[in-house]
Design a protein around this motif. Structure first.
Motif, short mmCIF file in Angstrom:
data_model
loop_
_atom_site.label_atom_id
_atom_site.label_comp_id
_atom_site.label_asym_id
_atom_site.label_seq_id
_atom_site.Cartn_x
_atom_site.Cartn_y
_atom_site.Cartn_z
N ALA A 239 0.83 -1.21 0.00
CA ALA A 239 0.00 0.00 0.00
C ALA A 239 0.86 1.25 0.00
O ALA A 239 1.70 1.44 0.87
CB ALA A 239 -0.92 0.00 1.22
N GLU B 187 -2.71 4.75 0.49
CA GLU B 187 -4.05 4.18 0.26
C GLU B 187 -4.94 4.35 1.51
O GLU B 187 -5.79 3.53 1.79
CB GLU B 187 -3.94 2.69 -0.09
N SER C 261 -8.82 3.92 1.19
CA SER C 261 -9.46 2.61 0.97
C SER C 261 -9.01 1.50 1.90
O SER C 261 -9.75 0.54 2.13
CB SER C 261 -9.21 2.16 -0.49
N THR D 32 -1.96 5.80 5.85
CA THR D 32 -2.14 4.39 5.49
C THR D 32 -1.82 3.43 6.64
O THR D 32 -2.61 2.55 6.96
CB THR D 32 -1.26 4.02 4.26
N ASP E 119 -4.42 -6.27 -3.85
CA ASP E 119 -4.17 -4.83 -3.88
C ASP E 119 -4.93 -4.08 -2.79
O ASP E 119 -5.90 -4.59 -2.24
CB ASP E 119 -4.55 -4.27 -5.26
N ASP F 44 -6.44 -1.11 -3.17
CA ASP F 44 -7.35 -0.09 -3.68
C ASP F 44 -8.83 -0.48 -3.67
O ASP F 44 -9.68 0.28 -4.11
CB ASP F 44 -6.94 0.34 -5.09
N GLN G 82 -10.25 -2.92 -5.35
CA GLN G 82 -10.73 -3.53 -6.60
C GLN G 82 -10.89 -5.05 -6.48
O GLN G 82 -11.73 -5.64 -7.14
CB GLN G 82 -9.80 -3.18 -7.76
N ARG H 224 -12.23 1.07 -9.39
CA ARG H 224 -11.40 1.85 -8.49
C ARG H 224 -12.01 3.24 -8.32
O ARG H 224 -12.53 3.81 -9.26
CB ARG H 224 -9.99 1.96 -9.07
N LYS H 225 -11.91 3.77 -7.09
CA LYS H 225 -12.57 5.05 -6.82
C LYS H 225 -11.73 6.27 -7.24
O LYS H 225 -12.23 7.35 -7.41
CB LYS H 225 -12.91 5.14 -5.33
N ASP H 226 -10.41 6.06 -7.35
CA ASP H 226 -9.56 7.18 -7.77
C ASP H 226 -8.60 6.70 -8.85
O ASP H 226 -8.77 5.63 -9.41
CB ASP H 226 -8.80 7.77 -6.56
N SER I 152 -5.40 5.25 -10.95
CA SER I 152 -4.52 4.10 -10.76
C SER I 152 -3.14 4.53 -10.30
O SER I 152 -2.62 5.53 -10.75
CB SER I 152 -4.40 3.33 -12.07
N ARG I 153 -2.54 3.74 -9.40
CA ARG I 153 -1.18 4.02 -8.93
C ARG I 153 -0.15 3.60 -9.99
O ARG I 153 1.02 3.87 -9.86
CB ARG I 153 -0.88 3.20 -7.66
#
Length: 212
Positions: A13, A16, A19, A48, A92, A94, A96, A194-196, A198-199
């Motif tokens: 993470a 993050e 999430s 985080t 992950d 995030d 997803q 995903r809400k925001d 992508s990393r």
């Protein structure tokens, strides 16, 4: 009465905090507390680590930003050295990866004779991932090598000794296992939006990296 099979869930993470708490709470609600959740905070500059700990995860704090694969490796090493576990699941941070899909992988692993199970997403996130998957399927019979949701038998990871030695976007250990003839299979998993952002970076830079 068999002793419960010990599973460590490793979640890398980086920033993050939005999430991560929810991801952990959902995992505990879905799978129960027979799993140990390890969040590897990759030198996050937000909350985080605290959010993960508050939700019930063990937290490994990295002293510098090592990136996705190295963060996973730190989590795998920690699980193998500090915990009495049989299986290692990566996913992950995030939100997803559906916790029910993680549970499905764990149950399938415990029930079967597999050494590694790869999640298969409904569709590829990028054109380059689709192409990589086509090549990988032709060569090895695995269609979604880049899916971050995977479960490994601990001894498999320990035999290879690392997760990644070059930028394989999380596929080196899988490729080695296939070449060495370990039992590897795929299971369909659910992916949520995903809400925001992508990393993994922009579409162009991500595609370029996967092609490379």
């Amino acid at each position: 009465q068999m002793a419960p099979v010990q599973v460590a869930i490793i979640i890398p993470a980086f920033n993050e905090s939005v999430s991560i708490g929810n991801v952990i709470e959902e995992l505990i609600t879905t799978i129960g507390d027979e799993v140990t959740i390890i969040v590897v905070s990759d030198f996050s500059t937000d909350d985080t680590a605290n959010a993960a700990a508050a939700a019930g995860a063990m937290v490994v704090n990295l002293k510098e930003n090592l990136g996705y694969a190295q963060a996973i490796d730190e989590g795998l090493k920690y699980a193998c050295s500090e915990l009495d576990v049989d299986y290692l699941l990566t996913m992950d941070a995030d939100g997803q990866h559906d916790p029910k899909s993680a549970q499905l992988l764990i149950r399938s692993m415990i029930a079967g004779e597999q050494d590694l199970i790869v999640g298969r997403r409904p569709k590829s996130a990028r054109f380059s991932e689709w192409l990589y998957g086509k090549y990988f399927a032709r060569k090895f019979g695995i269609t979604d090598p880049l899916c971050g949701l995977k479960i490994y038998r601990k001894c498999l990871y320990q035999e290879y000794g690392t997760f990644e030695t070059y930028d394989s976007i999380g596929t080196e250990l899988l490729t080695w296992a296939l070449i060495k003839g370990f039992k590897v299979s795929e299971l369909s998993v659910d992916i949520r939006d995903r809400k925001d952002a992508s990393r993994f970076g922009s579409i162009l830079s991500a595609n370029k990296r996967i092609f490379f």
